[in-house]
Design a protein around this motif. Structure first.
Motif, PDB file in Angstrom:
ATOM      1  N   THR A  93     -10.265 -14.944 -29.408  1.00  9.24           N
ATOM      2  CA  THR A  93     -10.145 -13.387 -29.377  1.00  9.24           C
ATOM      3  C   THR A  93     -11.512 -12.528 -29.557  1.00  9.24           C
ATOM      4  O   THR A  93     -11.849 -11.851 -28.863  1.00  9.24           O
ATOM      5  N   ALA A  94     -12.440 -13.268 -30.007  1.00 11.80           N
ATOM      6  CA  ALA A  94     -13.742 -12.675 -30.339  1.00 11.80           C
ATOM      7  C   ALA A  94     -14.669 -12.798 -29.190  1.00 11.80           C
ATOM      8  O   ALA A  94     -15.977 -12.323 -29.098  1.00 11.80           O
ATOM      9  N   THR A  95     -14.221 -13.817 -28.244  1.00 11.46           N
ATOM     10  CA  THR A  95     -15.269 -14.003 -27.230  1.00 11.46           C
ATOM     11  C   THR A  95     -14.997 -13.091 -26.132  1.00 11.46           C
ATOM     12  O   THR A  95     -14.195 -12.649 -25.907  1.00 11.46           O
ATOM     13  N   PRO A  96     -15.962 -13.462 -24.856  1.00 11.68           N
ATOM     14  CA  PRO A  96     -15.747 -12.605 -23.905  1.00 11.68           C
ATOM     15  C   PRO A  96     -14.637 -12.908 -22.983  1.00 11.68           C
ATOM     16  O   PRO A  96     -13.991 -14.208 -23.190  1.00 11.68           O
ATOM     17  N   GLY A  97     -14.216 -11.919 -21.934  1.00 13.04           N
ATOM     18  CA  GLY A  97     -12.973 -12.218 -21.208  1.00 13.04           C
ATOM     19  C   GLY A  97     -12.892 -13.594 -20.317  1.00 13.04           C
ATOM     20  O   GLY A  97     -11.951 -13.743 -19.972  1.00 13.04           O
ATOM     21  N   HIS A  98     -14.074 -14.192 -20.129  1.00  3.61           N
ATOM     22  CA  HIS A  98     -14.114 -15.465 -19.301  1.00  3.61           C
ATOM     23  C   HIS A  98     -13.879 -16.573 -20.062  1.00  3.61           C
ATOM     24  O   HIS A  98     -13.942 -17.723 -19.526  1.00  3.61           O
ATOM     25  N   ILE A  99     -13.375 -16.363 -21.383  1.00  2.00           N
ATOM     26  CA  ILE A  99     -13.102 -17.501 -22.246  1.00  2.00           C
ATOM     27  C   ILE A  99     -11.468 -17.282 -22.650  1.00  2.00           C
ATOM     28  O   ILE A  99     -11.187 -16.263 -23.157  1.00  2.00           O
ATOM     29  N   ALA A 100     -10.637 -18.216 -22.411  1.00  9.51           N
ATOM     30  CA  ALA A 100      -9.318 -17.886 -22.830  1.00  9.51           C
ATOM     31  C   ALA A 100      -8.571 -19.373 -23.342  1.00  9.51           C
ATOM     32  O   ALA A 100      -9.327 -20.314 -23.679  1.00  9.51           O
ATOM     33  N   ALA A 101      -7.195 -19.301 -23.456  1.00 11.23           N
ATOM     34  CA  ALA A 101      -6.807 -20.369 -23.925  1.00 11.23           C
ATOM     35  C   ALA A 101      -5.130 -20.485 -23.698  1.00 11.23           C
ATOM     36  O   ALA A 101      -4.432 -19.241 -23.310  1.00 11.23           O
ATOM     37  N   THR A 102      -4.673 -21.637 -23.501  1.00  8.74           N
ATOM     38  CA  THR A 102      -3.257 -21.883 -23.334  1.00  8.74           C
ATOM     39  C   THR A 102      -2.631 -22.239 -24.696  1.00  8.74           C
ATOM     40  O   THR A 102      -3.420 -22.806 -25.592  1.00  8.74           O
ATOM     41  N   ILE A 103      -1.353 -21.919 -24.681  1.00 10.10           N
ATOM     42  CA  ILE A 103      -0.595 -22.199 -26.021  1.00 10.10           C
ATOM     43  C   ILE A 103       0.769 -22.664 -25.148  1.00 10.10           C
ATOM     44  O   ILE A 103       1.366 -22.256 -24.433  1.00 10.10           O
ATOM     45  N   THR A 104       1.081 -23.910 -26.174  1.00  6.03           N
ATOM     46  CA  THR A 104       2.339 -24.732 -25.751  1.00  6.03           C
ATOM     47  C   THR A 104       3.528 -24.224 -26.351  1.00  6.03           C
ATOM     48  O   THR A 104       3.642 -23.513 -27.478  1.00  6.03           O
ATOM     49  N   ALA A 105       4.860 -24.569 -26.050  1.00  8.17           N
ATOM     50  CA  ALA A 105       6.032 -24.036 -26.471  1.00  8.17           C
ATOM     51  C   ALA A 105       6.179 -25.037 -27.771  1.00  8.17           C
ATOM     52  O   ALA A 105       6.790 -24.300 -28.667  1.00  8.17           O
ATOM     53  N   HIS A 106       5.785 -26.112 -27.816  1.00  7.43           N
ATOM     54  CA  HIS A 106       6.069 -26.659 -28.971  1.00  7.43           C
ATOM     55  C   HIS A 106       5.292 -26.399 -30.075  1.00  7.43           C
ATOM     56  O   HIS A 106       5.635 -26.420 -31.299  1.00  7.43           O
ATOM     57  N   HIS A 107       4.093 -25.888 -29.924  1.00  9.47           N
ATOM     58  CA  HIS A 107       3.275 -25.430 -31.162  1.00  9.47           C
ATOM     59  C   HIS A 107       3.524 -24.218 -31.599  1.00  9.47           C
ATOM     60  O   HIS A 107       3.250 -23.772 -32.481  1.00  9.47           O
ATOM     61  N   LEU A 108       4.368 -23.320 -30.895  1.00 11.46           N
ATOM     62  CA  LEU A 108       4.914 -21.864 -31.083  1.00 11.46           C
ATOM     63  C   LEU A 108       6.322 -22.314 -31.952  1.00 11.46           C
ATOM     64  O   LEU A 108       6.601 -21.436 -32.750  1.00 11.46           O
ATOM     65  N   ARG A 109       6.974 -23.348 -31.500  1.00 11.90           N
ATOM     66  CA  ARG A 109       8.341 -23.796 -32.137  1.00 11.90           C
ATOM     67  C   ARG A 109       8.272 -24.498 -33.483  1.00 11.90           C
ATOM     68  O   ARG A 109       8.937 -24.149 -34.344  1.00 11.90           O
ATOM     69  N   TYR A 110       7.247 -25.518 -33.573  1.00 12.39           N
ATOM     70  CA  TYR A 110       7.180 -26.372 -34.610  1.00 12.39           C
ATOM     71  C   TYR A 110       5.937 -26.225 -35.544  1.00 12.39           C
ATOM     72  O   TYR A 110       4.875 -26.299 -34.889  1.00 12.39           O
ATOM     73  N   ASN A 111       5.935 -26.708 -36.872  1.00 12.29           N
ATOM     74  CA  ASN A 111       4.835 -26.843 -37.790  1.00 12.29           C
ATOM     75  C   ASN A 111       4.902 -28.420 -37.813  1.00 12.29           C
ATOM     76  O   ASN A 111       5.823 -28.955 -37.706  1.00 12.29           O
TER      77      ASN A 111
END
Length: 349
Positions: free
Chosen positions: A190-208
């Motif tokens: 979030t704090a870095t410039p726009g040319h740095i991004a991230a992917t997020i998986t469904a399982h990391h959204l769904r489970y702890n």
């Protein structure tokens, strides 16, 4: 038109996918091709995809393995496996090929089939300089490999000790921090410039991380980076549903035979391709953010990779269906995430 019970969205892309090879690839490829228009294909085969020519050959095997009814519906976006010996000239070849869309950094020993990965990032500086110059994204498995580091801290330590200095040395290098798992990674991206991004998986959204131990050891919930505390899952969910263009869909769907998961030293990897977009839809629905799903799944990643947005669409309906207990995996079987459970969204055939 979208309603409370129906979603009509631009066909999504998967910006992090493991397909394996041969008969195993043919078994799992249709699950991704039926719902995604494109996918960034991970290069950690045995042996790994370390050159453009190997990537070209792997791409052709993928295209040849597509069922006839999906031949024109799925495009594999290839990547190279970064090693200590990857040359700047190989980066130029990759860029001019128009089939290679990124170079994957696996710290040696960090995850499945990463033994040939980078042992010291400083050995790659000339290659990273060529990537920066040629606008070639670096896709990072962001975990420290020092055995003294707690497994739940490996992502944060990598960000602090490797990634932050790397972005300072190569300020224009385009970077995707893959399958992020912590509030620390969310804050960094979030704090870095726009040319740095991230992917997020469904399982990391769904489970702890409780899912690893519910009723006993649950090997089919074991992945790397490992599931984290609930506070981190909530941070990922907030980032994914925020509308921030720096976060986008990457399943990290990773098929392993049941026999290799349910063993004394089970493989890391979770298979989600059987219900990927449905799993994301359920997570966004539970967060009251279905209106943010299309951008996360279909726009943000394409924009980051400088690809045209897809023109086709898919329809999802709010409908309960049961995830199968197992899936055929060539001559073996695999256990999908959520096996036997009910899922509340379903893609229309």
């Amino acid at each position: 038109m979208n309603t409370l019970n129906t979603l009509y969205i631009t066909r999504p892309d998967d910006f992090h996918l493991h397909l394996r090879d041969g008969a195993h690839m043919r078994a799992v490829l249709p699950y991704s091709a039926r719902q995604f228009a494109r996918a960034i294909i991970m290069p950690n085969l045995k042996p790994p995809i370390v050159t453009t020519e190997l990537a070209r050959a792997y791409r052709q095997r993928i295209l040849s393995a597509l069922p006839d009814h999906l031949k024109n519906d799925f495009e594999p976006l290839m990547t190279l496996y970064l090693t200590d010996n990857t040359t700047p000239d190989e980066i130029v070849r990759a860029k001019t090929s128009n089939i290679v869309h990124g170079v994957k950094l696996y710290p040696a020993g960090a995850t499945t089939n990463s033994d040939a990965g980078v042992t010291d990032i400083t050995r790659c500086y000339n290659t990273l300089e060529a990537m920066e110059k040629n606008n070639m994204p670096l896709l990072i498995h962001g975990e420290a490999t020092d055995p003294a580091v707690d497994i739940f801290d490996k992502e944060k330590v990598f960000i602090d000790n490797v990634l932050t200095p790397l972005t300072q040395r190569f300020p224009d290098l385009r970077i995707v921090l893959e399958h992020i798992t912590t509030k620390d990674a969310v804050a960094f991206v979030t704090a870095t410039p726009g040319h740095i991004a991230a992917t997020i998986t469904a399982h990391h959204l769904r489970y702890n991380r409780n899912a690893l131990f519910k009723g006993g050891i649950r090997p089919h919930h074991y992945c790397l980076p490992i599931l984290k505390r609930e506070q981190h899952r909530q941070s990922l969910l907030k980032a994914a549903t925020s509308g921030n263009k720096k976060f986008f869909l990457g399943t990290d769907s990773a098929p392993h035979a049941r026999s290799l998961k349910e063993t004394a030293c089970g493989c890391a990897g979770i298979f989600t391709a059987h219900a990927a977009i449905e799993l994301y839809a359920e997570a966004f629905d539970q967060a009251n953010a279905l209106d943010k799903l299309e951008a996360f799944a279909s726009f943000n990643g394409a924009d980051f990779y400088q690809l045209p947005r897809n023109s086709s669409h898919i329809t999802l309906k709010k409908e309960n269906w049961q995830i199968p207990e197992q899936i055929k995996f060539a001559e073996e079987t695999l256990v999908p995430i959520g096996a036997g459970e009910m899922l509340g969204w379903k893609i229309c055939a």
